[in-house]
Design an enzyme around this catalytic site. Structure first.
Site, PDB file in Angstrom:
ATOM      1  N   LYS A  85       4.257   1.620  -7.841  1.00 10.47           N
ATOM      2  CA  LYS A  85       4.002   3.054  -7.709  1.00 10.47           C
ATOM      3  C   LYS A  85       4.691   3.828  -8.827  1.00 10.47           C
ATOM      4  O   LYS A  85       4.194   4.861  -9.280  1.00 10.47           O
ATOM      5  CB  LYS A  85       4.466   3.544  -6.337  1.00 10.47           C
ATOM      6  N   GLU A 121      10.029  11.084  -4.162  1.00  6.01           N
ATOM      7  CA  GLU A 121       9.202  12.226  -4.490  1.00  6.01           C
ATOM      8  C   GLU A 121       9.464  13.351  -3.507  1.00  6.01           C
ATOM      9  O   GLU A 121       9.967  13.124  -2.386  1.00  6.01           O
ATOM     10  CB  GLU A 121       7.718  11.860  -4.503  1.00  6.01           C
ATOM     11  N   HIS A 169       3.677   6.880   9.179  1.00  4.07           N
ATOM     12  CA  HIS A 169       3.092   6.895   7.837  1.00  4.07           C
ATOM     13  C   HIS A 169       1.908   5.943   7.719  1.00  4.07           C
ATOM     14  O   HIS A 169       1.523   5.563   6.619  1.00  4.07           O
ATOM     15  CB  HIS A 169       4.140   6.573   6.763  1.00  4.07           C
ATOM     16  N   ARG A 204      -7.922  -2.290  -4.109  1.00  2.00           N
ATOM     17  CA  ARG A 204      -8.566  -3.182  -3.145  1.00  2.00           C
ATOM     18  C   ARG A 204      -9.510  -2.354  -2.282  1.00  2.00           C
ATOM     19  O   ARG A 204      -9.595  -1.135  -2.413  1.00  2.00           O
ATOM     20  CB  ARG A 204      -7.509  -3.822  -2.234  1.00  2.00           C
TER      21      ARG A 204
END
Length: 660
Positions: free
Chosen positions: A122, A206, A241, A298
């Site tokens: 990421k 973040e 999440h 994917r």
């Protein structure tokens, strides 16, 4: 004979469960041979019996089977497969596996390893998107992973912040840190979970947006570099999440935002030389600004909603692109028709913070599939849900001409889904669909947390009715058998008075006493002092129908010593105790599920405050922290790091009050 697929004759799916079954359907329609792999406990699983042939790749732990690259390649060689589809999860975003497949001379159904590598981190993905001009959230995605460096970065960003595993997704290795005081504990937990799930404990930070929507765009590229996007999806309804409800197209977006997102998503794919199916995920703020979150290299769990509104088979697209063919459509040929909603049926204990559930599926029934309803599952009645794999049991996907019609269709599909023997989120999903914020598109990723009480709590009227029906079912059974078990009821006969039958059930740790008095075609029930009248009944071997109203049938499933009553919106499990007092089990120190102890944070003699972390369990790829329900002193700890524990066993002992 294949339908225009030249380079592939036999396809091995390196996965299990519903996604393997789903891929096999398309492969068989195209005339391809199909090969399944399985771990030892999955030998009789539905995905195994759905394939033409199957090969065992190791024991239960995923690291020894579904993540065992040499064993998977050996199965491909033994079967004569010439292509491998990874599904999603497991090795689907593992560049090393993709390269190993290609090195073995097999066709890889996915993007090139370089693209997987670029988006697999990421942190690296954010750096690439920054150079491509894709909007990013304020954050830190650097290489320096020292604790103090990450804390300094969090301070610079400003709390709350989100910790994320750089190498993964699915909510694993992810923590929201509201204040600086909770940063150290969250950092330790996120690293440990990331390392266990992805063999990489690198984290990024973040800025945490408190009320964003989660919007993603389906992209597709062929080998010539042509790329398009196939509409968008809203995946904002999440717990832990992880997504539980998805829909397409994303409701409430302006055309400008929709086009800008799609264009940015295609640009992201072009930046890394992408091929095949991919998903670019964005956070959409309340002001209409969107930010790149991550790219999944994917097929996504929620790909069927895109298929339902575009009329395309994305697995077929994957196979055709791998075969060297051009994309079936250009961008201006992509059309969107109607609306689709998907719900994920999980084995989990909703009221216990959605902890995974394990056990045997005593009964399972889905509504019949149609052009408007897809049921994607890898389970059947009699299967066992183990702690080794993801707890998702099935996906229901409904199409409608409008969003309201699709939601109504999903509501009916969930009501028609009946499962017993294991706890699921089926009732919870029904309540989500009924939520006014969800129905009015006035929601964000915080929908579940903001409405937890109403979404998790059982509807009291439905509970009382189900309890009354359970008692009447028992009474009917006893009447049919011409006998009544002495612990089910006292004799109902009384001279010159109405017959009264008494029943006792245990439900969620509570004793429930029910008294039934017939009144003509109606039965008067007293349930722990609350009264309810039930009109005429109709009985079959496994259901009860209330003939006096429009309520759907009550499915009655007797398994072991438990009676499960499944109604339109409630699943109620009842046991019939032969004792008067339920054992006290609410200490808070019993294992909430089968799993592995991954961290013990206290020892005998330690004094702890309420809510202090005591130990951490891992099950179904997720960590669960056992916390102190009150202040006290640790008297004993019964398990160590690495120990396997069964649901319900005591984990530790604690005194009532801290020692003075």
């Amino acid at each position: 004979m294949s339908h225009g697929i030249q380079s592939i004759t036999k396809l091995l799916v390196a996965n299990r469960g519903e996604i393997a079954c789903r891929i096999f359907k398309t492969a068989k329609r195209l005339g391809l041979g199909t090969v399944a792999i399985y771990s030892e406990p999955d030998q009789q699983a539905l995905h195994v019996t759905s394939a033409d042939e199957a090969y065992c790749v190791g024991p239960a732990p995923a690291t020894d089977s579904y993540l065992n690259i040499p064993a998977i390649l050996a199965a491909a060689k033994q079967s004569g497969a010439d292509a491998i589809h990874p599904g999603y999860g497991f090795l689907s975003e593992n560049a090393g596996f993709a390269q190993a497949v290609m090195d073995a001379g097999l066709q890889w159904i996915g993007p090139p390893p370089s693209a997987i590598d670029a988006m697999g981190s990421k942190s690296e993905a954010k750096r690439l998107m920054e150079t491509a001009g894709v909007p990013l959230l304020p954050g830190f995605h650097g290489h320096d992973q020292q604790d103090d460096k990450l804390l300094d970065a969090a301070r610079a960003i400003g709390f709350p912040v989100m910790l994320k595993a750089s190498a993964g997704g699915g909510g694993k290795g992810m923590r929201v840190v509201e204040q600086e005081g909770g940063f150290a504990e969250a950092l330790t937990g996120a690293r440990r979970e990331a390392l266990k799930s992805f063999a990489d404990d690198t984290l990024l930070l973040e800025k945490y947006l408190p009320s964003p929507r989660h919007i993603e765009v389906q992209i597709f590229f062929d080998n010539a570099g042509s790329g398009i996007y196939l509409a968008d999806r809203d995946c904002s309804v999440q717990r832990r999440h992880q997504k539980v409800v998805e829909e397409a197209p994303a409701p409430g977006l302006t055309d400008n935002v929709r086009i800008a997102m799609g264009t940015a998503a295609v640009a992201a794919g072009q930046t890394i030389g992408y091929t095949g199916a991919g998903t670019v995920e964005f956070l959409l703020d309340s002001d209409g600004q969107f930010y790149f979150m991550e790219m999944n290299t994917r097929l996504q769990v929620e790909h069927p909603v895109t298929e339902m509104i575009t009329g395309q088979d994305l697995v077929e697209w994957q196979l055709r692109v791998a075969d060297g063919q051009a994309l079936p459509l250009s961008q201006n040929q992509v059309s969107v028709n109607g609306h689709a909603v998907e719900t994920r049926l999980y084995a989990e204990q909703v009221a216990q913070d959605f902890m995974p559930a394990t056990g045997d599926i005593a009964y399972l029934s889905f509504p019949a599939e149609s052009d408007r309803l897809r049921v994607e599952t890898g389970i059947r009645t009699g299967d066992q849900v183990s702690p080794y794999y993801d707890p998702m049991l099935a996906k229901l996907v409904v199409w409608g001409e409008s969003r309201d019609q699709a939601i109504a269709g999903m509501h009916a599909a969930l009501q028609g889904t009946r499962i017993a023997g294991i706890s699921t989120n089926r009732d919870f999903l029904i309540r989500v669909l009924d939520n006014p914020q969800f129905c009015s598109v006035n929601f964000s990723t915080g929908l579940i947390e903001q409405n937890k009480a109403s979404l998790i709590g059982e509807p009291q009227d439905e509970r009382l009715l189900s309890l009354a029906v359970a008692a009447l079912w028992r009474l009917h059974q006893a009447t049919q058998q011409q006998t009544i078990s002495p612990w089910l009821t006292g004799q109902g006969w009384r001279m010159n008075l109405p017959a009264i039958s008494r029943f006792r059930f245990a439900s969620n740790g509570e004793m429930v006493d029910i008294q039934v008095t017939p009144k003509g075609h109606r039965h008067h029930c007293q349930i722990n002092g609350e009264a309810i009248d039930v009109d005429g009944l109709g009985y079959t071997n496994d259901s009860v129908m209330l003939t006096g109203n429009s309520h759907g049938p009550f499915s009655m499933v007797q398994h072991s010593d438990t009676l499960t009553v499944v109604s339109d919106s409630l699943t109620l499990s009842l046991s019939t105790p032969d004792y008067d007092v339920l054992e006290e089990v609410g200490s808070g120190f019993n294992a909430p599920m089968n799993g592995t102890i991954v961290s013990v944070q206290v020892k005998p003699g330690d004094q702890v405050l309420a809510d202090a972390p005591l130990l951490v369990m891992e099950a179904m790829k997720m960590e669960h922290t056992i916390r102190a329900p009150r202040a006290g002193e640790i008297a004993d700890v019964f398990y160590n790091h690495g120990d396997l524990v069964e649901e319900g066993v005591p984990l530790l002992a604690m005194t009532e009050e801290p020692a003075s």
